[in-house]
Design a protein around this motif. Sequence first.
Motif, PDB file in Angstrom:
ATOM      1  N   MET A  67     -25.176  97.412 -56.270  1.00  0.00           N
ATOM      2  CA  MET A  67     -24.045  97.288 -57.205  1.00  0.00           C
ATOM      3  C   MET A  67     -24.551  97.267 -58.636  1.00  0.00           C
ATOM      4  SD  MET A  67     -20.822  97.209 -57.350  1.00  0.00           S
ATOM      5  CE  MET A  67     -19.932  97.240 -58.902  1.00  0.00           C
ATOM      6  N   SER A  68     -25.581  96.411 -58.876  1.00  0.00           N
ATOM      7  CA  SER A  68     -26.069  96.317 -60.254  1.00  0.00           C
ATOM      8  C   SER A  68     -26.781  97.603 -60.656  1.00  0.00           C
ATOM      9  CB  SER A  68     -27.008  95.127 -60.392  1.00  0.00           C
ATOM     10  OG  SER A  68     -28.200  95.393 -59.684  1.00  0.00           O
ATOM     11  N   ASP A  69     -27.307  98.349 -59.641  1.00  0.00           N
ATOM     12  CA  ASP A  69     -27.921  99.637 -59.953  1.00  0.00           C
ATOM     13  C   ASP A  69     -26.898 100.588 -60.554  1.00  0.00           C
ATOM     14  OD1 ASP A  69     -30.326  98.846 -59.109  1.00  0.00           O
ATOM     15  OD2 ASP A  69     -30.334  99.967 -57.225  1.00  0.00           O
ATOM     16  N   ILE A  70     -25.724 100.642 -59.914  1.00  0.00           N
ATOM     17  CA  ILE A  70     -24.674 101.524 -60.422  1.00  0.00           C
ATOM     18  C   ILE A  70     -24.304 101.129 -61.840  1.00  0.00           C
ATOM     19  CG2 ILE A  70     -22.316 102.341 -60.047  1.00  0.00           C
ATOM     20  CD1 ILE A  70     -22.670 101.780 -57.115  1.00  0.00           C
ATOM     21  N   TYR A  71     -24.210  99.807 -62.035  1.00  0.00           N
ATOM     22  CA  TYR A  71     -23.833  99.286 -63.350  1.00  0.00           C
ATOM     23  C   TYR A  71     -24.823  99.747 -64.421  1.00  0.00           C
ATOM     24  CZ  TYR A  71     -22.192  95.830 -66.689  1.00  0.00           C
ATOM     25  OH  TYR A  71     -21.684  95.223 -67.789  1.00  0.00           O
ATOM     26  N   THR A  72     -26.126  99.569 -64.121  1.00  0.00           N
ATOM     27  CA  THR A  72     -27.147  99.967 -65.088  1.00  0.00           C
ATOM     28  C   THR A  72     -27.097 101.466 -65.322  1.00  0.00           C
ATOM     29  OG1 THR A  72     -28.469  98.303 -63.995  1.00  0.00           O
ATOM     30  CG2 THR A  72     -29.568  99.605 -65.682  1.00  0.00           C
ATOM     31  N   ASN A  73     -27.028 102.229 -64.210  1.00  0.00           N
ATOM     32  CA  ASN A  73     -27.007 103.684 -64.343  1.00  0.00           C
ATOM     33  C   ASN A  73     -25.858 104.153 -65.219  1.00  0.00           C
ATOM     34  OD1 ASN A  73     -29.229 104.684 -62.982  1.00  0.00           O
ATOM     35  ND2 ASN A  73     -28.264 104.388 -61.001  1.00  0.00           N
ATOM     36  N   ASN A  74     -24.671 103.542 -65.023  1.00  0.00           N
ATOM     37  CA  ASN A  74     -23.518 103.942 -65.818  1.00  0.00           C
ATOM     38  C   ASN A  74     -23.791 103.784 -67.300  1.00  0.00           C
ATOM     39  OD1 ASN A  74     -21.701 104.752 -63.891  1.00  0.00           O
ATOM     40  ND2 ASN A  74     -21.065 102.664 -63.438  1.00  0.00           N
ATOM     41  N   TYR A  75     -24.406 102.656 -67.655  1.00  0.00           N
ATOM     42  CA  TYR A  75     -24.630 102.444 -69.077  1.00  0.00           C
ATOM     43  C   TYR A  75     -25.808 103.250 -69.599  1.00  0.00           C
ATOM     44  CZ  TYR A  75     -20.712  99.430 -69.327  1.00  0.00           C
ATOM     45  OH  TYR A  75     -19.428  98.981 -69.308  1.00  0.00           O
ATOM     46  N   VAL A  76     -26.729 103.635 -68.697  1.00  0.00           N
ATOM     47  CA  VAL A  76     -27.776 104.583 -69.104  1.00  0.00           C
ATOM     48  C   VAL A  76     -27.113 105.896 -69.519  1.00  0.00           C
ATOM     49  CG1 VAL A  76     -29.695 105.989 -68.261  1.00  0.00           C
ATOM     50  CG2 VAL A  76     -29.639 103.551 -67.762  1.00  0.00           C
ATOM     51  N   ILE A  77     -26.135 106.335 -68.709  1.00  0.00           N
ATOM     52  CA  ILE A  77     -25.450 107.591 -69.034  1.00  0.00           C
ATOM     53  C   ILE A  77     -24.726 107.479 -70.368  1.00  0.00           C
ATOM     54  CG2 ILE A  77     -23.640 109.177 -68.309  1.00  0.00           C
ATOM     55  CD1 ILE A  77     -24.343 108.569 -65.461  1.00  0.00           C
ATOM     56  N   VAL A  78     -24.028 106.353 -70.569  1.00  0.00           N
ATOM     57  CA  VAL A  78     -23.312 106.163 -71.837  1.00  0.00           C
ATOM     58  C   VAL A  78     -24.292 106.234 -73.004  1.00  0.00           C
ATOM     59  CG1 VAL A  78     -22.056 104.469 -73.198  1.00  0.00           C
ATOM     60  CG2 VAL A  78     -21.393 104.879 -70.847  1.00  0.00           C
ATOM     61  N   ALA A  79     -25.460 105.591 -72.854  1.00  0.00           N
ATOM     62  CA  ALA A  79     -26.457 105.611 -73.919  1.00  0.00           C
ATOM     63  C   ALA A  79     -26.951 107.035 -74.175  1.00  0.00           C
ATOM     64  CB  ALA A  79     -27.627 104.702 -73.548  1.00  0.00           C
ATOM     65  N   ILE A  80     -27.165 107.796 -73.088  1.00  0.00           N
ATOM     66  CA  ILE A  80     -27.630 109.181 -73.251  1.00  0.00           C
ATOM     67  C   ILE A  80     -26.603 109.992 -74.029  1.00  0.00           C
ATOM     68  CG2 ILE A  80     -28.079 111.328 -71.995  1.00  0.00           C
ATOM     69  CD1 ILE A  80     -29.309 109.609 -69.780  1.00  0.00           C
ATOM     70  N   PHE A  81     -25.321 109.806 -73.686  1.00  0.00           N
ATOM     71  CA  PHE A  81     -24.275 110.556 -74.397  1.00  0.00           C
ATOM     72  C   PHE A  81     -24.242 110.190 -75.872  1.00  0.00           C
ATOM     73  CE2 PHE A  81     -21.399 113.202 -71.868  1.00  0.00           C
ATOM     74  CZ  PHE A  81     -22.007 113.082 -70.637  1.00  0.00           C
ATOM     75  N   TRP A  93     -37.164 106.508 -64.403  1.00  0.00           N
ATOM     76  CA  TRP A  93     -37.279 107.610 -65.353  1.00  0.00           C
ATOM     77  C   TRP A  93     -36.788 108.905 -64.711  1.00  0.00           C
ATOM     78  CZ3 TRP A  93     -37.384 106.518 -70.132  1.00  0.00           C
ATOM     79  CH2 TRP A  93     -38.009 105.330 -70.566  1.00  0.00           C
ATOM     80  N   GLY A  94     -36.990 109.026 -63.369  1.00  0.00           N
ATOM     81  CA  GLY A  94     -36.537 110.228 -62.668  1.00  0.00           C
ATOM     82  C   GLY A  94     -35.034 110.406 -62.765  1.00  0.00           C
ATOM     83  N   THR A  95     -34.283 109.332 -62.422  1.00  0.00           N
ATOM     84  CA  THR A  95     -32.826 109.462 -62.490  1.00  0.00           C
ATOM     85  C   THR A  95     -32.375 109.671 -63.931  1.00  0.00           C
ATOM     86  OG1 THR A  95     -32.693 107.068 -62.564  1.00  0.00           O
ATOM     87  CG2 THR A  95     -32.312 108.092 -60.434  1.00  0.00           C
TER      88      THR A  95
END
Lengths: 123, 335
Positions: free
Chosen positions: A1-15, B11-13
């Motif tokens: 669950m927390s993985d999804i949370y982190t990933n989502n905000y990684v994407i927001v940061a990338i954008f 880093w991969g993802t």
Amino acid sequence: MSDIYTNNYVIVAIFLILGVLLPVATVSFVGPLLRPKKPTREKQTTYESGNIPVGDSWVRFNVKYYIFALMFVIFDVETLFLYPWAVAYKELGLFALVEMVIFISLLIIGLIYAWRKKVLEWN
Amino acid sequence: MNTLLQQAPSWGTTLWFIIAAVLLLAVVLGFVTYAIYFERKVIGWMQLRIGPNRVGPLGLLQTVADVAKLLLKEDVRPQHADKALFTLAPILAYAPAFAVLAVMPFSESIQFADLGIGLLYYIALSGITVLGVITAGWASNNKYSLIGGLRSAAQMISYEVPLVMSVVGIVLLTGSMNLEDIVKAQQDVWNIVPQFIGFAVFIIAAQAELNRTPFDLPEAESELVGGYHVEYSGFRFAMFMLAEYVYMFGMGALITILFLGGWLPIHPSLDFIPGIVWFILKFSLYVFLQFWIRATMPRLRVDQLMSFAWKVLLPVALFNILLTAVVVSYQNGMF
């Protein structure tokens, strides 16, 4: 669950980074290689349909804009309160409805007051 | 994308996310190029003209030529301008317009961040564009751009209030601000039917937020020369134009998701057609509506514009919230 949370905000940061990077890269790094640079005094004057500008443009301007900005803050903050209410509405039941009717009517009174005071006129 | 989201962040993802984001950026830039082309073409046809037809076959390379020309133009910065803010303004206008796309679910499989507060994220970030406009108007140290910038800011904040209020009805119906949940809740009937008042308010306010006809006063070329970007030239100017069209892309995607059922087919029996095709169809319909309105409507007067937001749209949006709340409680058997 927390993985999804982190990933989502990684994407927001990338954008966000990509959004800043595109104008910076094109204007500051790619642009200077392609465009000419011949600044002259006349070219750098302020444009005013051919007239020589009188004075500065950093002046005090109409107070009307501030009143609209204040109205915006009031109603936008109100909407911020409406969102959590709307999300939880189905669980909260009738009590939430009555609460919100009171809340919205208070703001409608504020709107009517501004209306009667002719704040909403633009002239 | 969904499987990537489930994996532990590494880093991969991150690299895959960067690639996906760059791909979306390419799609958006392609959209902007051909939206401008079709805008000129469609308005040309509506006015019994041909429209651009010189650069490339059927004029298809017209926008490419325009962008190349802007890139080759000298970057003139007025002597009296505020240097730092003058540079910052195009970035402030463009970055949020692109960043809002991070939460858009384009179809069941093509989506990026799946935020629980997707709708709020869109609204919060799109508000930053106003700052870009007002910064540009102020930093130029030009009377036209100051007036244009302040007018734009007044218009954009006035219409933002009904815009954000008109979607509260949808949140009430769905009970979630996640854009994917909102689409899935429209399985039986699209939100445009139960939320028609909200839709009407939203589409009018969106038009003003995008600074498009009939609310294109900030650009009012006949009175303000060009509004807040009078002093901008070359690629800095292009950034403002780009921001406007990227924002149109975002708004079109948002309207499709919120009101037109996103990637859902028009009838369940047609779901063999991929969701993304439905999304593109609905999205294109909205974009076409933009061009149609621009070819049809005259510009509003500034006083009509402001009083319309506060005296018509805002009360209607509030009424819509109360009406939806009462209907939802009735359906849930609270009375």
